[in-house]
Design a protein around this motif. Structure first.
Motif, PDB file in Angstrom:
ATOM      1  N   SER A 125      -5.926   3.564   8.759  1.00  0.00           N
ATOM      2  CA  SER A 125      -6.466   2.803   9.797  1.00  0.00           C
ATOM      3  C   SER A 125      -5.306   2.000  10.765  1.00  0.00           C
ATOM      4  O   SER A 125      -4.045   1.616  10.513  1.00  0.00           O
ATOM      5  N   ARG A 126      -5.502   1.631  11.852  1.00  0.00           N
ATOM      6  CA  ARG A 126      -4.941   0.718  13.193  1.00  0.00           C
ATOM      7  C   ARG A 126      -4.078  -0.966  12.248  1.00  0.00           C
ATOM      8  O   ARG A 126      -3.357  -0.702  12.359  1.00  0.00           O
ATOM      9  N   GLU A 127      -5.335  -1.262  11.351  1.00  0.00           N
ATOM     10  CA  GLU A 127      -4.890  -2.125  10.540  1.00  0.00           C
ATOM     11  C   GLU A 127      -3.782  -1.292   9.528  1.00  0.00           C
ATOM     12  O   GLU A 127      -2.739  -2.661   9.052  1.00  0.00           O
ATOM     13  N   GLN A 128      -4.089  -1.173   9.113  1.00  0.00           N
ATOM     14  CA  GLN A 128      -3.052  -0.723   7.926  1.00  0.00           C
ATOM     15  C   GLN A 128      -1.945  -0.109   8.197  1.00  0.00           C
ATOM     16  O   GLN A 128      -0.437  -0.321   7.689  1.00  0.00           O
ATOM     17  N   VAL A 154       9.604  -8.303  -4.459  1.00  0.00           N
ATOM     18  CA  VAL A 154       8.780  -7.579  -4.354  1.00  0.00           C
ATOM     19  C   VAL A 154       7.986  -8.459  -2.983  1.00  0.00           C
ATOM     20  O   VAL A 154       7.192  -8.944  -2.740  1.00  0.00           O
ATOM     21  N   ILE A 155       7.568  -7.146  -1.434  1.00  0.00           N
ATOM     22  CA  ILE A 155       7.047  -7.316  -0.484  1.00  0.00           C
ATOM     23  C   ILE A 155       5.388  -6.704  -0.755  1.00  0.00           C
ATOM     24  O   ILE A 155       4.490  -8.291  -0.386  1.00  0.00           O
ATOM     25  N   VAL A 156       5.173  -5.320  -1.421  1.00  0.00           N
ATOM     26  CA  VAL A 156       4.027  -5.087  -1.442  1.00  0.00           C
ATOM     27  C   VAL A 156       3.601  -4.191  -2.448  1.00  0.00           C
ATOM     28  O   VAL A 156       5.288  -3.602  -2.601  1.00  0.00           O
ATOM     29  N   PHE A 157       2.846  -4.665  -3.011  1.00  0.00           N
ATOM     30  CA  PHE A 157       2.376  -3.409  -3.959  1.00  0.00           C
ATOM     31  C   PHE A 157       1.210  -2.471  -3.105  1.00  0.00           C
ATOM     32  O   PHE A 157       0.579  -3.309  -2.871  1.00  0.00           O
ATOM     33  N   THR A 158       1.437  -1.131  -3.017  1.00  0.00           N
ATOM     34  CA  THR A 158       0.126  -0.598  -2.742  1.00  0.00           C
ATOM     35  C   THR A 158       0.071   0.858  -3.612  1.00  0.00           C
ATOM     36  O   THR A 158       0.597   1.100  -3.927  1.00  0.00           O
ATOM     37  N   ALA A 159      -1.478   1.135  -2.860  1.00  0.00           N
ATOM     38  CA  ALA A 159      -2.090   2.160  -4.055  1.00  0.00           C
ATOM     39  C   ALA A 159      -2.556   3.221  -2.663  1.00  0.00           C
ATOM     40  O   ALA A 159      -3.000   3.039  -1.816  1.00  0.00           O
ATOM     41  N   GLY A 174      -7.431  20.334   5.516  1.00  0.00           N
ATOM     42  CA  GLY A 174      -6.467  19.052   5.107  1.00  0.00           C
ATOM     43  C   GLY A 174      -6.848  18.557   4.395  1.00  0.00           C
ATOM     44  O   GLY A 174      -7.876  18.056   4.021  1.00  0.00           O
ATOM     45  N   ARG A 175      -5.598  17.267   4.180  1.00  0.00           N
ATOM     46  CA  ARG A 175      -6.014  16.055   3.236  1.00  0.00           C
ATOM     47  C   ARG A 175      -5.221  14.909   4.492  1.00  0.00           C
ATOM     48  O   ARG A 175      -4.625  15.251   5.631  1.00  0.00           O
ATOM     49  N   ILE A 176      -5.950  13.570   3.627  1.00  0.00           N
ATOM     50  CA  ILE A 176      -4.917  12.194   4.527  1.00  0.00           C
ATOM     51  C   ILE A 176      -5.364  11.103   3.547  1.00  0.00           C
ATOM     52  O   ILE A 176      -6.396  12.018   2.599  1.00  0.00           O
ATOM     53  N   ALA A 177      -4.808  10.313   4.162  1.00  0.00           N
ATOM     54  CA  ALA A 177      -4.839   8.958   2.567  1.00  0.00           C
ATOM     55  C   ALA A 177      -5.165   7.988   2.839  1.00  0.00           C
ATOM     56  O   ALA A 177      -5.566   8.223   3.727  1.00  0.00           O
ATOM     57  N   ILE A 178      -6.214   7.217   1.543  1.00  0.00           N
ATOM     58  CA  ILE A 178      -6.862   6.328   1.608  1.00  0.00           C
ATOM     59  C   ILE A 178      -6.043   5.550   0.797  1.00  0.00           C
ATOM     60  O   ILE A 178      -5.248   5.995   0.258  1.00  0.00           O
ATOM     61  N   SER A 179      -5.839   4.290   1.413  1.00  0.00           N
ATOM     62  CA  SER A 179      -4.769   3.236   0.078  1.00  0.00           C
ATOM     63  C   SER A 179      -5.231   1.760   0.871  1.00  0.00           C
ATOM     64  O   SER A 179      -6.335   1.111   0.915  1.00  0.00           O
ATOM     65  N   GLU A 180      -4.652   0.953  -0.341  1.00  0.00           N
ATOM     66  CA  GLU A 180      -5.213  -0.399  -0.595  1.00  0.00           C
ATOM     67  C   GLU A 180      -3.384  -0.977  -0.473  1.00  0.00           C
ATOM     68  O   GLU A 180      -2.572  -0.492  -1.006  1.00  0.00           O
ATOM     69  N   PHE A 181      -3.660  -2.486  -0.031  1.00  0.00           N
ATOM     70  CA  PHE A 181      -2.140  -2.770  -0.532  1.00  0.00           C
ATOM     71  C   PHE A 181      -2.312  -4.290  -0.694  1.00  0.00           C
ATOM     72  O   PHE A 181      -3.447  -5.170  -0.747  1.00  0.00           O
ATOM     73  N   LEU A 182      -1.349  -4.556  -1.960  1.00  0.00           N
ATOM     74  CA  LEU A 182      -2.026  -6.322  -2.416  1.00  0.00           C
ATOM     75  C   LEU A 182      -0.378  -6.854  -1.850  1.00  0.00           C
ATOM     76  O   LEU A 182       0.956  -6.965  -2.678  1.00  0.00           O
TER      77      LEU A 182
END
Length: 544
Positions: free
Chosen positions: A296-299, A438-443, A481-489
């Protein structure tokens, strides 16, 4: 009878200039006028065939309407059907109906009537539909298999007798080469990322992974007789030992399909009834861009903020096949400028990135992630990517590199971002080193995208959602096709405090929720609301 060109002009389907040009090409090449129209995209094949069918009193079968009778297939060999590019699809009372795309060529009718004794009737169908039906009902490479087996019989060879033929010689036979190329080309045309060749007691199976799912490929039953030659051909392509069948082997090859080149990563393992092969298909040239991965734009703003940092570590977490490497390649591509030195240490190197030094580890000779990382630090890098942090030694060197002014990217095998810090602590890394580097953990996970050609509105738990009904362009899967879903910590002070206290992943996750960080699941449901993926996809991948 009115001429085809007159009808096209009257209905304003083709301009006079194109008609004149097509006639000129037909005179120069000797090709039929209608063929020139279609081959040069002057007119749609379906349009031309509909007119010709009406002129000649034939039926035209529209795309997707070719319903095939198995008895018709059994009575016409793959060799004959493929040679003439016709599809037998109905057999009743001694009358065989075949679909043809060239109404001017009657040689198939004469051959079948003479040699098989059927009376033949024709219908018209688009060539692509005929070729698709040939693959579906006869199997990929069926004509080549028939040709090879008939040649073996003509020469008195017995391919069914073990070791009765020279595998090396057969693997270089033009027909075997063509058969293997057909299998690869069909897989690549269908967007497969992997091909699985599996041998069992009663035959072989070929499966292709498309958008993360495995699908069976129809192959001729007799292909098992040629399987040893197929295995040897694949081994020769990847410079493996064709005699060694007791030990696993790994190799690489490069093939050209059309105008594109592909890298093949080949793994051969012994099984109960022979050798199984898995071929990973990778485009040799690929453009990686964060904006193409479904963020997304935020990500995207988050990613650009994190990778702009001069030093520190960015960890991408997730299971195998969740797109971690692709995301890291996209980050490196955005940072890949002439004023930066970028080095990667990978296992294996999946894609070649111009302007970046890439090293593949080789544990048998002592080239591990840790040993390679020590050496690479002496090459004055600005940015480094470590394919995976697997042990304490690699983690310690990576954190030291981050402390001394390097931006480091790497991956961890954890289920979510909250588990990243816990995994490093379990390896024996001091929590202080984690919080200070560590700056960020993403999944992330990959979800399949709903096919745009058959997407329709549906209902899920009382809310509007979308799904694909299945069509030709998505192989009736409903997805393309496929796209990513993600999260940021990110390492906020609250999260750092929990890591210093060696808190559990559950406690870190609870705090992240309180701080308002979007979870994998929340990102997935946003994409459901936007009509990009389905509820079933999100539920499946977030429950892993």
């Amino acid at each position: 009878m009115r001429k085809l060109k007159d009808i096209l002009l009257e209905k304003k389907l083709v301009s006079p200039e194109k008609i004149e040009r097509a006639q000129e090409i037909a005179r120069q090449t000797g090709k039929p006028f209608f063929t020139v129209l279609v081959d040069n995209n002057f007119a749609a094949e379906e349009t031309v065939l509909e007119i010709l069918a009406e002129q000649q009193g034939l039926e035209f079968i529209r795309p997707g309407e070719l319903s095939v009778d198995e008895s018709a297939v059994k009575n016409v060999s793959a060799k004959v059907a493929s040679h003439y590019a016709v599809m037998p699809f109905k057999l009743e009372a001694g009358v065989l109906t075949i679909a043809v795309s060239n109404p001017g060529d009657v040689s198939a009718v004469e051959d079948i009537e003479t040699n098989l004794g059927f009376r033949v009737e024709r219908v018209l169908a688009c060539r692509a539909d005929i070729m698709e039906a040939l693959r579906k009902y006869y199997g990929v490479g069926a004509d080549t298999v028939e040709k090879l087996l008939s040649e073996s019989q003509d020469h008195g060879d017995s391919s069914t007798q073990e070791e009765s033929y020279d595998l090396g010689k057969m693997a270089e036979d033009a027909s075997v080469v063509r058969l293997v190329n057909q299998l690869f080309q069909e897989a690549i045309n269908d967007r497969a990322t992997d091909i699985h060749f599996e041998v069992c007691r009663d035959g072989i199976s070929v499966r292709r992974r498309i958008d993360g799912e495995l699908y069976d490929t129809k192959v001729p039953k007799d292909m098992k007789l040629l399987y040893p030659a197929i295995v040897s051909r694949v081994k020769l392509m990847s410079r493996l030992n064709i005699v060694e069948r007791r030990l696993p082997q790994d190799g690489r090859a490069r093939v050209s399909i059309g105008r594109k080149e592909y890298d093949l990563r080949i793994s051969v393992v012994p099984s109960m009834h022979g050798e199984d092969i898995v071929v990973r298909i990778l485009p040799s040239a690929m453009l990686f861009n964060l904006s193409d991965l479904g963020f997304s734009r935020e990500q995207l703003d988050n990613w650009h903020k994190y990778i702009a940092r001069p030093f520190g570590i960015i960890f991408v977490t997730g299971p195998t096949g969740s797109g971690k490497s692709t995301t890291l390649y996209a980050c490196l591509s955005e940072l890949n400028t002439r004023d930066r030195k970028i080095i990667t240490i990978e296992d294996p190197v999946e894609y070649e990135l111009k302007g970046i030094t890439q090293t593949q580890i080789n544990p048998p000779i002592g080239l591990t992630f840790a040993s390679a990382l020590r050496s690479m630090l002496r090459h004055d890098p600005d940015v480094m990517m470590i394919g995976e942090v697997r042990d304490k030694e690699t983690a310690e060197i990576a954190t030291q590199a981050a402390m001394t002014g390097h931006l480091v990217f790497s991956t961890l095998h954890t289920n979510d971002s909250a588990g990243g810090a816990v995994r490093l602590v379990d390896m024996g890394i001091d929590p202080y080193r984690i919080t200070s580097t560590v700056i960020v953990f993403t999944a992330q996970r990959l979800v399949r995208v709903i096919c745009s050609d058959c997407r329709k509105e549906t209902n899920f738990n009382g809310k509007k959602a979308y799904k694909g009904s299945g069509c030709k362009s998505c192989n009736n899967s409903g997805y393309h096709g496929r796209i990513a879903i993600s999260e940021f910590l990110p390492m906020t002070s609250e999260i750092q405090d929990l890591i210093l206290q060696k808190a559990s992943a559950g406690n870190i996750r609870e705090k992240a929720d309180l701080l308002g960080f979007k979870t994998l699941s929340a990102d997935g449901w946003e994409k459901v609301e936007k009509g990009q993926t389905t509820p079933e996809e999100v539920i499946q991948v977030t429950s892993m």
